[in-house]
Design an enzyme around this catalytic site. Structure first.
Site, PDB file in Angstrom:
ATOM      1  N   ALA A 239       0.789  -1.112   0.076  1.00 40.25           N
ATOM      2  CA  ALA A 239      -0.115   0.112   0.085  1.00 40.25           C
ATOM      3  C   ALA A 239       0.741   1.241  -0.075  1.00 40.25           C
ATOM      4  CB  ALA A 239      -1.172   0.077   1.107  1.00 40.25           C
ATOM      5  N   ARG A 240       1.544   1.607   1.176  1.00 39.06           N
ATOM      6  CA  ARG A 240       2.299   2.804   1.275  1.00 39.06           C
ATOM      7  C   ARG A 240       3.052   2.497   2.374  1.00 39.06           C
ATOM      8  NH1 ARG A 240       1.129   4.023  -3.155  1.00 39.06           N
ATOM      9  NH2 ARG A 240      -0.022   6.132  -3.799  1.00 39.06           N
ATOM     10  N   ASP A 264       6.574  -3.816  -1.018  1.00 36.09           N
ATOM     11  CA  ASP A 264       6.726  -3.089  -2.455  1.00 36.09           C
ATOM     12  C   ASP A 264       6.625  -1.528  -2.168  1.00 36.09           C
ATOM     13  OD1 ASP A 264       6.610  -2.862  -5.237  1.00 36.09           O
ATOM     14  OD2 ASP A 264       4.496  -2.362  -4.915  1.00 36.09           O
ATOM     15  N   GLU A 269      11.387   6.663  -1.054  1.00 34.72           N
ATOM     16  CA  GLU A 269      11.115   6.230  -2.502  1.00 34.72           C
ATOM     17  C   GLU A 269      11.665   7.316  -3.487  1.00 34.72           C
ATOM     18  OE1 GLU A 269       7.242   4.351  -3.482  1.00 34.72           O
ATOM     19  OE2 GLU A 269       7.468   3.092  -1.680  1.00 34.72           O
ATOM     20  N   HIS A 287       8.165  -0.791  -5.692  1.00 34.72           N
ATOM     21  CA  HIS A 287       6.747  -0.062  -5.859  1.00 34.72           C
ATOM     22  C   HIS A 287       6.253  -0.503  -7.137  1.00 34.72           C
ATOM     23  CE1 HIS A 287       4.086   3.483  -4.401  1.00 34.72           C
ATOM     24  NE2 HIS A 287       3.628   2.580  -5.290  1.00 34.72           N
ATOM     25  N   ILE A 288       6.088  -1.381  -7.572  1.00 31.30           N
ATOM     26  CA  ILE A 288       5.491  -2.222  -8.832  1.00 31.30           C
ATOM     27  C   ILE A 288       4.221  -2.441  -8.956  1.00 31.30           C
ATOM     28  CG2 ILE A 288       7.979  -2.102  -9.875  1.00 31.30           C
ATOM     29  CD1 ILE A 288       7.762  -5.184  -9.510  1.00 31.30           C
ATOM     30  N   GLY A 289       3.506  -2.336  -7.845  1.00 36.61           N
ATOM     31  CA  GLY A 289       2.375  -2.862  -7.567  1.00 36.61           C
ATOM     32  C   GLY A 289       1.398  -2.742  -8.821  1.00 36.61           C
ATOM     33  N   SER A 290       1.254  -1.507  -9.399  1.00 39.16           N
ATOM     34  CA  SER A 290       0.337  -1.600 -10.480  1.00 39.16           C
ATOM     35  C   SER A 290       0.926  -1.387 -11.903  1.00 39.16           C
ATOM     36  CB  SER A 290      -0.458  -0.246 -10.266  1.00 39.16           C
ATOM     37  OG  SER A 290       0.648   1.033 -10.507  1.00 39.16           O
TER      38      SER A 290
HETATM   39  C1  DGY Z   1      -1.066   4.266  -6.806  1.00 42.31           C
HETATM   40  O1  DGY Z   1      -1.745   4.321  -7.856  1.00 42.31           O
HETATM   41  O2  DGY Z   1      -1.442   4.968  -5.867  1.00 42.31           O
HETATM   42  C2  DGY Z   1      -0.134   3.392  -7.098  1.00 42.31           C
HETATM   43  O3  DGY Z   1       0.848   3.171  -5.826  1.00 42.31           O
HETATM   44  C3  DGY Z   1       1.164   3.703  -8.122  1.00 42.31           C
HETATM   45  O4  DGY Z   1       1.263   5.118  -7.908  1.00 42.31           O
END
Ligand code: DGY
Length: 320
Positions: A239-240, A264, A269, A287-290
């Protein structure tokens, strides 16, 4: 001169998004793809009607206070908006949108990868194979934590939390969740609701975070809450970074409270936390979730849909 609205893209979003943006807007693209600095954001606001930033561009109260009146809308290419001071933007009369829904599956997939990767000694195994140092095998070699049938705690049952629960059901996990509001029964699919995170933590052999970063959720997983997890629990954060006290996480890994973590997102960052690299039971991604082709196209198109609606005098679907 064209009468199209002028749009600034500070980052190189997907090719399909750029092509559509070029067709419908007077596009100003940062070909260098470097994060937009405060000075650039402020300077650009005098020249453009709209911006499509990512979470790498910071719209702090200080930046927003210096924006020029030409800027009408910030159509984020992200679902998270913790990089935007929403109150400051609203006070300036600048519309703000985000891109919910379209990235839920990609992010949930990545959360499952983090969970599996953390559970099965992936970093250590990968290192042994790459360095040619896999030289023995025994029944006690690299024994991990079984995912199928285990108890999973989910913090935040929004779109991504629910998409993650759907993937976890495929592993027959016993799902518990904490959310501000209980889901309607047709969305729970048997998941067990906890009114408080305090009752969720002791049953969460795996705990996955899916809530936004807000002042209330800063360091949500602090030393006290990590200590409330079962011994040997696994923490997953897609998430964050703001949700986790990173020193407390290192301590929990060191003392074995957590058997592993899958991360992630990080407080800093890009870069992450250099302390984490010493622990092979912290499985990390940048940070590659999406970050799938399908999802990045969908995020760009959703942001453009919001802009199109705004400039057509309609209410954008994702107006915050
Ligand atoms: C989001 O959309 O919040 C993802 O973390 C990518 O920026």
């Amino acid at each position: 001169m064209s009468d199209k609205p002028v749009l600034w893209l500070p980052r190189r979003v997907s090719d399909a998004t750029i092509e559509r943006a070029r067709r419908d807007y007077d596009l100003v693209l940062n070909e260098a793809d470097t994060p937009g600095t405060s000075n650039e954001i402020i300077a650009m606001s005098a020249q453009v009607d709209a911006m499509m930033p990512c979470h790498s561009e910071q719209f702090s109260a200080e930046v927003v206070s210096q924006l020029y009146p030409r800027l009408k809308i910030v159509a984020n290419h992200s679902v998270g908006v913790d990089h935007c001071d929403l109150a400051a933007l609203a006070a300036k009369g600048i519309a703000v949108t985000n891109t919910p829904d379209v990235l839920s599956d990609a992010t949930a997939e990545l959360a499952m990868l983090l969970l599996l990767g953390a559970a099965r000694h992936t970093v250590q195994g990968d290192r042994l194979m790459r360095t040619g140092t896999w030289d023995s095998w025994s029944p006690s070699f690299m024994v991990g934590k079984q995912v199928t049938g285990a108890r999973l705690g989910i913090v935040g049952m929004g779109r991504v939390g629910r998409a993650f629960a759907a993937k976890a059901r495929g592993f027959d996990m016993e799902i518990h969740y904490f959310n501000r509001n209980r889901l309607p029964p047709d969305q729970e699919h048997g998941a067990i609701y906890h009114e408080s995170i305090d009752t969720l933590l002791p049953v969460a052999d795996f705990l996955s975070l899916h809530c936004p970063a807000t002042p209330e959720t800063l360091d949500l997983m602090n030393a006290e809450r990590l200590a409330a997890l079962p011994n040997g629990a696994i923490l997953v954060n897609s998430a964050r970074g703001a949700l986790v006290d990173e020193d407390a996480l290192v301590h929990a890994i060191e003392n074995g409270k957590l058997s592993a973590a899958g991360l992630d997102c990080f407080k800093t960052e890009p870069g992450g936390n250099p302390k984490f690299a010493a622990y092979e039971n912290i499985f990390m991604l940048p940070h590659i979730g999406s970050a799938t082709t399908k999802t990045r196209d969908a995020m760009g198109f959703r942001a453009l849909d919001n802009l199109d609606a705004f400039f057509a005098g309609k209410t954008p679907r994702d107006l915050l």
